[in-house]
Motif scaffolding. Structure first.
Motif, PDB file in Angstrom:
ATOM      1  N   ALA A   1      -4.344  30.149  -3.019  1.00  0.00           N
ATOM      2  CA  ALA A   1      -5.245  29.025  -2.838  1.00  0.00           C
ATOM      3  C   ALA A   1      -5.319  28.659  -4.820  1.00  0.00           C
ATOM      4  O   ALA A   1      -5.707  27.204  -4.735  1.00  0.00           O
ATOM      5  CB  ALA A   1      -6.367  29.578  -2.497  1.00  0.00           C
TER       6      ALA A   1
ATOM      7  N   SER B   1      -4.239  35.597  -2.738  1.00  0.00           N
ATOM      8  CA  SER B   1      -4.273  34.137  -2.357  1.00  0.00           C
ATOM      9  C   SER B   1      -3.471  33.313  -3.335  1.00  0.00           C
ATOM     10  O   SER B   1      -3.340  33.464  -4.231  1.00  0.00           O
ATOM     11  CB  SER B   1      -5.709  33.844  -2.456  1.00  0.00           C
ATOM     12  OG  SER B   1      -6.051  32.496  -2.200  1.00  0.00           O
TER      13      SER B   1
ATOM     14  N   THR C   1     -11.664  29.344  -1.930  1.00  0.00           N
ATOM     15  CA  THR C   1     -11.956  28.867  -0.408  1.00  0.00           C
ATOM     16  C   THR C   1     -13.404  29.155  -0.035  1.00  0.00           C
ATOM     17  O   THR C   1     -13.936  30.072  -0.183  1.00  0.00           O
ATOM     18  CB  THR C   1     -11.038  29.613   0.574  1.00  0.00           C
ATOM     19  OG1 THR C   1      -9.624  29.668  -0.008  1.00  0.00           O
ATOM     20  CG2 THR C   1     -11.131  29.344   2.006  1.00  0.00           C
TER      21      THR C   1
END
Length: 328
Positions: free
Chosen positions: A111, A109, A258
């Motif tokens: 993120a 990820s 997330t």
């Protein structure tokens, strides 16, 4: 368009002397500005006229003036030198990795975590570089790196890959993903024994193949082969399946930034997953070299130092003192 024969006989200094003489209207003033002998300017321009087969200047007592041919050649010369200057600037920027293109394969990820911090820093340092990201399975990424379709791939594991360079860069905590209503959701952290007897669902997408392997090993060590159902879905759908109670799953720390309705993240004490960068050693893309330099420097900052002989294990870097509640 001027046709010069032979072109190889004309040097850059011929053009410099020509432009100076045209600007100052005098060989003497041009030589002074260029810090060379007046005879050198006169001789080089005479050579240039010989190569072109035409006169570029009319000589008079007060200096020189461009002929019609000289006026045309002046326009062409300025255009040519502008293009040359642009080319030098462009190549220099690429060489300094201030521009160019970088193709990156991801199996983690963006993120949060190591990659998020790395690419934020890289973008601030080399804002002119265009980065093309691709999600995919590690085996696909490795093939793309070998075929030069990718400059670098960030994937799980520390396995060496033929013809490629591999560098372990960071590790992430492994988290269990549970329905918010699950009894274990009340626990701030978990150990593997608490997950014995649970049903798991996994996806082939980032980075569940690796966590699937560790899941099988850890629970098998406790005397039970876990029930694992593979789902051919993306991460968002997998989280929805967890939320409605079809099973638990595992994920890495970067993905826990997330939030998904109906699920919670709980760290598994002492369990980590390793990530590495893979690239071709023959790839001389300056942007890649700059990214690797920054990644290695950040890896030293973010990760504890390991002796070269120490194997990278799933237990390394864990610890209850480092665990945080990761409820969405």
């Amino acid at each position: 368009m001027w046709r010069v024969k032979p072109l190889s006989a004309i040097e850059l200094r011929h053009l410099r002397y020509f432009l100076a003489a045209a600007e100052y209207g005098s060989f003497r003033k041009a030589s002074s500005a260029l810090a060379v002998q007046e005879s050198s300017v006169s001789r080089r321009i005479r050579d240039l006229e010989g190569h072109l087969g035409t006169s570029l200047f009319r000589r008079h007592n007060g200096g020189v003036a461009l002929t019609p041919a000289g006026q045309g050649f002046l326009r062409e010369t300025r255009t040519a030198l502008e293009h040359l200057g642009d080319g030098v600037t462009g190549v220099s920027a690429i060489g300094k990795s201030e521009s160019g293109n970088l193709r990156v394969g991801l199996f983690s990820s963006l993120a949060s975590g190591f990659l998020s911090t790395l690419f934020r820093a890289f973008d601030a340092d080399r804002a002119g570089v265009r980065i093309d990201f691709s999600d995919g399975h590690p085996s696909e990424h490795i093939a793309a790196v070998r075929m030069r379709h990718l400059d670098i791939a960030f994937i799980t594991g520390t396995t060496e890959h033929a013809r490629c360079e591999t560098a372990h860069l960071w590790s992430e905590q492994v988290f269990a993903v549970l329905p918010a209503s699950h009894p274990l959701a009340a626990q701030p952290s978990l150990v593997w024994r608490q997950l014995v007897g649970q049903t798991f669902i996994t996806s082939e997408q980032s980075p569940n193949n690796e966590v699937h392997d560790v899941l099988i090993r850890r629970l098998s060590d406790l005397g039970q082969h876990p029930e694992v159902h593979r789902q051919h879905v993306g991460r968002d759908t997998l989280m929805s399946l967890v939320a409605i109670g079809l099973g638990l799953t595992l994920t890495s720390e970067a993905a826990t930034s997330t939030s998904f309705d109906g699920v919670v993240y709980r760290p598994i004490a002492g369990e980590t997953i390793s990530f590495c960068g893979v690239w071709l050693p023959q790839n001389d893309n300056p942007a890649l070299r700059r990214l690797l330099s920054m990644a290695r420097a950040r890896s030293v900052i973010d990760q504890p130092v390991r002796p070269p002989s120490a194997p990278i294990t799933w237990q390394s870097l864990g610890g209850l003192s480092q665990i945080r509640d990761r409820s969405p």
